[in-house]
Design a protein around this motif. Structure first.
Motif, PDB file in Angstrom:
ATOM      1  N   PRO A  42     -12.769 134.726 111.909  1.00 26.57           N
ATOM      2  CA  PRO A  42     -12.996 135.746 110.886  1.00 26.57           C
ATOM      3  C   PRO A  42     -12.499 135.239 109.529  1.00 26.57           C
ATOM      4  O   PRO A  42     -11.713 134.284 109.472  1.00 26.57           O
ATOM      5  N   PRO A  43     -12.939 135.868 108.449  1.00 26.67           N
ATOM      6  CA  PRO A  43     -12.470 135.453 107.122  1.00 26.67           C
ATOM      7  C   PRO A  43     -10.962 135.643 106.989  1.00 26.67           C
ATOM      8  O   PRO A  43     -10.377 136.524 107.615  1.00 26.67           O
ATOM      9  N   LEU A  44     -10.356 134.812 106.165  1.00 29.01           N
ATOM     10  CA  LEU A  44      -8.935 134.929 105.846  1.00 29.01           C
ATOM     11  C   LEU A  44      -8.840 135.497 104.434  1.00 29.01           C
ATOM     12  O   LEU A  44      -9.362 134.910 103.485  1.00 29.01           O
ATOM     13  N   TYR A  45      -8.211 136.674 104.305  1.00 30.11           N
ATOM     14  CA  TYR A  45      -8.100 137.340 103.016  1.00 30.11           C
ATOM     15  C   TYR A  45      -6.659 137.343 102.532  1.00 30.11           C
ATOM     16  O   TYR A  45      -5.723 137.323 103.325  1.00 30.11           O
ATOM     17  N   LEU A  46      -6.517 137.434 101.204  1.00 31.97           N
ATOM     18  CA  LEU A  46      -5.204 137.529 100.579  1.00 31.97           C
ATOM     19  C   LEU A  46      -5.313 138.463  99.398  1.00 31.97           C
ATOM     20  O   LEU A  46      -6.310 138.466  98.685  1.00 31.97           O
ATOM     21  N   VAL A  47      -4.306 139.310  99.220  1.00 30.84           N
ATOM     22  CA  VAL A  47      -4.258 140.198  98.063  1.00 30.84           C
ATOM     23  C   VAL A  47      -3.259 139.606  97.077  1.00 30.84           C
ATOM     24  O   VAL A  47      -2.209 139.102  97.471  1.00 30.84           O
ATOM     25  N   ASN A  48      -3.611 139.637  95.801  1.00 27.82           N
ATOM     26  CA  ASN A  48      -2.752 139.058  94.778  1.00 27.82           C
ATOM     27  C   ASN A  48      -2.627 140.035  93.622  1.00 27.82           C
ATOM     28  O   ASN A  48      -3.621 140.560  93.140  1.00 27.82           O
ATOM     29  N   THR A  49      -1.395 140.293  93.225  1.00 26.16           N
ATOM     30  CA  THR A  49      -1.114 141.130  92.070  1.00 26.16           C
ATOM     31  C   THR A  49       0.029 140.506  91.299  1.00 26.16           C
ATOM     32  O   THR A  49       1.120 140.339  91.846  1.00 26.16           O
ATOM     33  N   PRO A  50      -0.181 140.173  90.025  1.00 20.99           N
ATOM     34  CA  PRO A  50       0.952 139.714  89.218  1.00 20.99           C
ATOM     35  C   PRO A  50       1.946 140.863  89.021  1.00 20.99           C
ATOM     36  O   PRO A  50       1.567 142.027  89.065  1.00 20.99           O
ATOM     37  N   ALA A  86      -4.605 143.843 105.418  1.00 25.19           N
ATOM     38  CA  ALA A  86      -5.055 143.548 106.781  1.00 25.19           C
ATOM     39  C   ALA A  86      -6.550 143.803 106.863  1.00 25.19           C
ATOM     40  O   ALA A  86      -7.058 144.770 106.291  1.00 25.19           O
ATOM     41  N   ALA A  87      -7.249 142.938 107.570  1.00 26.92           N
ATOM     42  CA  ALA A  87      -8.693 143.072 107.722  1.00 26.92           C
ATOM     43  C   ALA A  87      -9.024 143.752 109.044  1.00 26.92           C
ATOM     44  O   ALA A  87      -8.665 143.256 110.105  1.00 26.92           O
ATOM     45  N   ALA A  88      -9.711 144.894 108.966  1.00 25.97           N
ATOM     46  CA  ALA A  88     -10.211 145.566 110.161  1.00 25.97           C
ATOM     47  C   ALA A  88     -11.532 144.931 110.590  1.00 25.97           C
ATOM     48  O   ALA A  88     -11.870 144.922 111.763  1.00 25.97           O
ATOM     49  N   SER A  89     -12.271 144.397 109.618  1.00 28.20           N
ATOM     50  CA  SER A  89     -13.525 143.682 109.874  1.00 28.20           C
ATOM     51  C   SER A  89     -13.759 142.759 108.677  1.00 28.20           C
ATOM     52  O   SER A  89     -12.913 142.656 107.797  1.00 28.20           O
ATOM     53  N   ALA A  90     -14.921 142.141 108.628  1.00 24.77           N
ATOM     54  CA  ALA A  90     -15.222 141.240 107.520  1.00 24.77           C
ATOM     55  C   ALA A  90     -15.405 141.989 106.206  1.00 24.77           C
ATOM     56  O   ALA A  90     -15.274 141.399 105.130  1.00 24.77           O
ATOM     57  N   THR A  91     -15.668 143.299 106.259  1.00 26.10           N
ATOM     58  CA  THR A  91     -15.891 144.060 105.029  1.00 26.10           C
ATOM     59  C   THR A  91     -14.982 145.277 104.865  1.00 26.10           C
ATOM     60  O   THR A  91     -15.036 145.935 103.829  1.00 26.10           O
ATOM     61  N   VAL A  92     -14.168 145.588 105.858  1.00 22.03           N
ATOM     62  CA  VAL A  92     -13.248 146.732 105.760  1.00 22.03           C
ATOM     63  C   VAL A  92     -11.821 146.206 105.833  1.00 22.03           C
ATOM     64  O   VAL A  92     -11.417 145.584 106.819  1.00 22.03           O
ATOM     65  N   LEU A  93     -11.072 146.461 104.754  1.00 27.13           N
ATOM     66  CA  LEU A  93      -9.685 145.998 104.650  1.00 27.13           C
ATOM     67  C   LEU A  93      -8.776 147.193 104.395  1.00 27.13           C
ATOM     68  O   LEU A  93      -9.198 148.210 103.837  1.00 27.13           O
ATOM     69  N   TYR A  94      -7.524 147.046 104.801  1.00 32.38           N
ATOM     70  CA  TYR A  94      -6.502 148.038 104.492  1.00 32.38           C
ATOM     71  C   TYR A  94      -5.430 147.341 103.673  1.00 32.38           C
ATOM     72  O   TYR A  94      -5.051 146.210 103.982  1.00 32.38           O
ATOM     73  N   ALA A  95      -4.948 148.020 102.639  1.00 32.73           N
ATOM     74  CA  ALA A  95      -3.927 147.442 101.769  1.00 32.73           C
ATOM     75  C   ALA A  95      -2.852 148.487 101.508  1.00 32.73           C
ATOM     76  O   ALA A  95      -3.100 149.693 101.595  1.00 32.73           O
TER      77      ALA A  95
END
Length: 182
Positions: A42-50, A86-95
């Motif tokens: 699955p895709p690896l996602y990252l959230v970034n906020t300065p 966290a990724a629930a799927s390739a298009t649904v994420l929870y933050a």
């Protein structure tokens, strides 16, 4: 006994950065213990906020072999700073984001959000407020680690409480299931 002020002499930005790193490590560790039945990764996602202005948040897809990051969602600053993803799927994420109006919760990283990505745009199809991440007795802030197990359960780690929680992704209700000393 947990001590949420154990980093008293460090700057807030330094503590938050350390917490984000620890959250990513926790997500990696938990994902390694989740047996995968799928052949395709699955895709690896990252959230970034300065943590300094401007504080626009973004979700990036990371190519694991090269480290190249591609912006998938521009989240703006409405719920920034963001702490966990966290990724629930390739298009649904929870933050976990921040309720800057303090109408739902006042701790940074206490607000659970569902983000529906638009594959054709960096503007999310939807950003839905689920609610505060909370147990029966307290709202949990600084959720720096989020991950889904392959059984669909959402787990969270809080830098403020050192707690490990199982979180209902439909409500934000959390049950503490352990302690992590990040």
């Amino acid at each position: 006994m947990r001590n949420p002020r154990k980093y008293r002499d460090r700057s807030q930005a330094s503590r938050r950065l350390e917490g984000v790193r620890a959250g990513l490590l926790l997500a990696l560790i938990l994902s390694l213990y989740s047996p995968s039945v799928a052949q395709e990764q699955p895709p690896l996602y990252l959230v970034n906020t300065p943590f300094a202005a401007p504080i626009d948040g973004g979700i990036y897809e990371v190519e694991p072999l090269t480290g190249v990051m591609e912006l998938k969602a521009d989240l703006g600053e409405t719920y920034s700073p963001f702490f966990g993803l966290a990724a629930a799927s390739a298009t649904v994420l929870y933050a976990t984001g921040t309720d800057n109006t303090e109408t739902i919760c006042s701790n940074p990283g206490c607000l659970l959000l569902r983000i529906d990505l638009d594959p054709a745009s960096t503007v999310p199809m939807a950003v839905t407020i689920i609610g505060a991440v909370a147990t029966d007795t307290e709202i949990i802030g600084a959720i720096t680690g989020l991950t889904f197990r392959n059984d669909g359960l959402l787990y969270a780690a809080s830098q403020d409480t050192d707690g490990l929680y199982r979180v209902d992704p439909l409500s934000g209700d959390a049950d503490e299931i352990g302690i992590v000393d990040l």
